[in-house]
Design a protein around this motif. Structure first.
Motif, PDB file in Angstrom:
ATOM      1  N   TYR A  78      17.012  95.655  54.866  1.00 19.47           N
ATOM      2  CA  TYR A  78      16.258  96.475  53.922  1.00 19.47           C
ATOM      3  C   TYR A  78      17.150  97.094  52.846  1.00 19.47           C
ATOM      4  N   SER A  79      18.398  97.350  53.171  1.00 18.19           N
ATOM      5  CA  SER A  79      19.302  97.868  52.140  1.00 18.19           C
ATOM      6  C   SER A  79      19.569  96.806  51.081  1.00 18.19           C
ATOM      7  N   ARG A  80      19.680  95.538  51.508  1.00 13.23           N
ATOM      8  CA  ARG A  80      19.861  94.444  50.550  1.00 13.23           C
ATOM      9  C   ARG A  80      18.587  94.219  49.736  1.00 13.23           C
ATOM     10  N   MET A  81      17.438  94.307  50.388  1.00 12.23           N
ATOM     11  CA  MET A  81      16.174  94.161  49.676  1.00 12.23           C
ATOM     12  C   MET A  81      16.016  95.279  48.641  1.00 12.23           C
ATOM     13  N   LEU A  82      16.374  96.508  49.034  1.00 15.14           N
ATOM     14  CA  LEU A  82      16.315  97.644  48.111  1.00 15.14           C
ATOM     15  C   LEU A  82      17.205  97.408  46.899  1.00 15.14           C
ATOM     16  N   GLY A  84      17.984  94.579  45.596  1.00 10.47           N
ATOM     17  CA  GLY A  84      17.309  93.599  44.743  1.00 10.47           C
ATOM     18  C   GLY A  84      16.184  94.215  43.935  1.00 10.47           C
ATOM     19  N   ILE A  85      15.401  95.079  44.572  1.00 12.36           N
ATOM     20  CA  ILE A  85      14.307  95.761  43.876  1.00 12.36           C
ATOM     21  C   ILE A  85      14.849  96.613  42.740  1.00 12.36           C
ATOM     22  N   GLU A  86      15.874  97.404  43.047  1.00  8.76           N
ATOM     23  CA  GLU A  86      16.413  98.338  42.052  1.00  8.76           C
ATOM     24  C   GLU A  86      17.076  97.619  40.885  1.00  8.76           C
ATOM     25  N   PHE A 296      17.980  90.076  49.216  1.00 10.40           N
ATOM     26  CA  PHE A 296      18.171  90.520  47.827  1.00 10.40           C
ATOM     27  C   PHE A 296      17.183  89.803  46.911  1.00 10.40           C
ATOM     28  N   GLU A 297      17.098  88.490  47.066  1.00 11.17           N
ATOM     29  CA  GLU A 297      16.174  87.693  46.248  1.00 11.17           C
ATOM     30  C   GLU A 297      14.724  88.088  46.526  1.00 11.17           C
ATOM     31  N   MET A 298      14.429  88.463  47.777  1.00  9.86           N
ATOM     32  CA  MET A 298      13.079  88.916  48.121  1.00  9.86           C
ATOM     33  C   MET A 298      12.736  90.190  47.339  1.00  9.86           C
ATOM     34  N   GLY A 299      13.695  91.106  47.278  1.00 16.10           N
ATOM     35  CA  GLY A 299      13.486  92.347  46.535  1.00 16.10           C
ATOM     36  C   GLY A 299      13.300  92.099  45.051  1.00 16.10           C
ATOM     37  N   GLY A 302       9.824  90.498  44.524  1.00 15.11           N
ATOM     38  CA  GLY A 302       8.765  91.483  44.753  1.00 15.11           C
ATOM     39  C   GLY A 302       8.643  92.465  43.605  1.00 15.11           C
ATOM     40  N   ALA A 303       9.777  92.926  43.083  1.00 14.45           N
ATOM     41  CA  ALA A 303       9.762  93.866  41.951  1.00 14.45           C
ATOM     42  C   ALA A 303       9.209  93.198  40.700  1.00 14.45           C
ATOM     43  N   GLN A 304       9.583  91.949  40.479  1.00 12.18           N
ATOM     44  CA  GLN A 304       9.066  91.225  39.315  1.00 12.18           C
ATOM     45  C   GLN A 304       7.556  91.050  39.400  1.00 12.18           C
ATOM     46  N   TYR A 305       7.055  90.709  40.601  1.00 16.29           N
ATOM     47  CA  TYR A 305       5.612  90.556  40.786  1.00 16.29           C
ATOM     48  C   TYR A 305       4.894  91.875  40.512  1.00 16.29           C
ATOM     49  N   LEU A 306       5.489  92.996  40.951  1.00 11.17           N
ATOM     50  CA  LEU A 306       4.846  94.292  40.727  1.00 11.17           C
ATOM     51  C   LEU A 306       4.815  94.637  39.245  1.00 11.17           C
ATOM     52  N   LEU A 307       5.918  94.417  38.541  1.00  8.21           N
ATOM     53  CA  LEU A 307       5.948  94.704  37.113  1.00  8.21           C
ATOM     54  C   LEU A 307       4.952  93.825  36.363  1.00  8.21           C
TER      55      LEU A 307
END
Length: 340
Positions: A78-82, A84-86, A296-299, A302-307
């Motif tokens: 989750y830290s790696r996913m975070l 990626g999101i950020e 990381f790529e998942m984050g 996911g962030a791109q889909y949300l934006l």
């Protein structure tokens, strides 16, 4: 004494112009000469002017904040996913409001309502493992707030999601064990309610089917069983276990400990593959083979889909299954199949 915050009116009074002129200059609007615009920008910088985020959000009907709900911070995945999101949200000018569910449904529901009350522009969430009700997530969508699920999803929620291809990740891992001579393969499942548990178990079974190995229910253990360690011990003692595939790297560590107690050599007598490619996998001796889920790529995705959903609410739902990559280390012995 607290220093007074510089306002647009302060800048306007200092330059003998109207506040609207200052506002247009700061926001790149028209009807302001280049000379006056540069003068306003220079003074604003000098006085340490910062826009009022509340006023800006009221004007734009956006808070430029995104809510994130994850089970925990300490988990490397989750830290790696975070991260990626950020990497995506910060470039787009958004701040993250982060909540943790601690894998508890009540806390997840409470976090969801807190983020809605904060008027976030969208929410990214990982469903907690204790969650079997999804009304609070439906409430998010009914409010018009975009929602994207990451890592875990539910077919009950019709919203964008990004997950790893757990079926193929598990299939590839167990297929590798089978190709290298393993026939009695132990599997430790994950939490019962999760889509990840189901998909990994299905991949496990499909690999056995491919190699015409009958599924032995005695070799399927539940990670939630309070007697898990004793169950692992019984399997390793009573069956000729030559391979193990676990829902997580931490569950693989439990096998390492029991195998060590029983003087079973990894990988000479037992090949082990975990899941998630946590740091522990490289600290163990022998180093643990595992499956990398590309957090990381998942984050990022996911962030791109949300934006995309924030900027265009009518956009079609986006889904992605990221490739799960098998990482072979020292815990697997490459054996030659015996020719009958």
């Amino acid at each position: 004494m607290k220093k007074k915050r510089t306002s647009i009116t302060d800048i306007a009074n200092a330059l003998n112009v109207t506040p609207s002129t200052v506002s247009r200059a700061l926001n790149g609007g028209g009807k302001v000469s280049e000379k006056k615009r540069l003068e306003i920008l220079a003074l604003a910088k000098n006085l340490g002017y910062r826009p009022n985020p509340i006023a800006k959000s009221l004007l734009e009907n956006r808070t430029h904040t995104i809510g994130l709900i994850i089970p925990e911070f300490t988990h490397h995945f989750y830290s790696r996913m975070l991260a990626g999101i950020e990497s995506v949200t910060s470039k787009a000018g958004y701040q993250l409001l982060i909540c943790t569910s601690n894998e508890k449904q009540k806390q997840e529901i409470k976090s969801t309502h807190a983020l809605l009350d904060a008027r976030v522009d969208g929410i990214i969430a990982t469903i907690s493992k204790m969650n079997d009700k999804f009304e609070h997530l439906q409430e998010v969508m009914d409010s018009g707030t975009p929602l994207v699920l990451v890592d875990r999803f539910s077919e009950e929620i019709e919203t964008p999601y990004v997950i790893s291809d757990d079926f193929n990740g598990a299939f590839t891992a167990v297929d590798f064990l089978c190709q290298n001579g393993c026939r009695n393969i132990l599997h430790i499942k994950g939490p019962e309610n999760l889509s990840t548990t189901f998909n990994r178990f299905m991949g496990f079974k499909e690999a056995l089917r491919k190699h015409k190995i009958e599924l032995n229910e005695d070799l399927i253990l539940e990670s939630s069983d309070p007697n898990l360690i004793e169950n692992i011990r019984s399997c390793l003692k009573d069956f000729q276990i030559d391979g193990a595939f676990t829902y997580s790297d931490y569950l693989a560590f439990e096998i390492y400990k029991v195998a060590n107690d029983l003087n079973i050599s990894i990988p000479n007598q037992l090949s082990v593959i975990g899941y998630a490619d946590e740091p522990i996998s490289t600290y163990l001796s022998p180093t643990l083979s595992t499956v990398n889920q590309q957090p990381f790529e998942m984050g990022v995705t996911g962030a791109q889909y949300l934006l995309n959903k924030i900027n265009n609410p009518e956009i079609e739902l986006e889904f992605k299954n990221l490739e799960a990559k098998l990482v072979i280390r020292e815990s697997c012995m490459k054996r030659k199949l015996q020719i009958q």
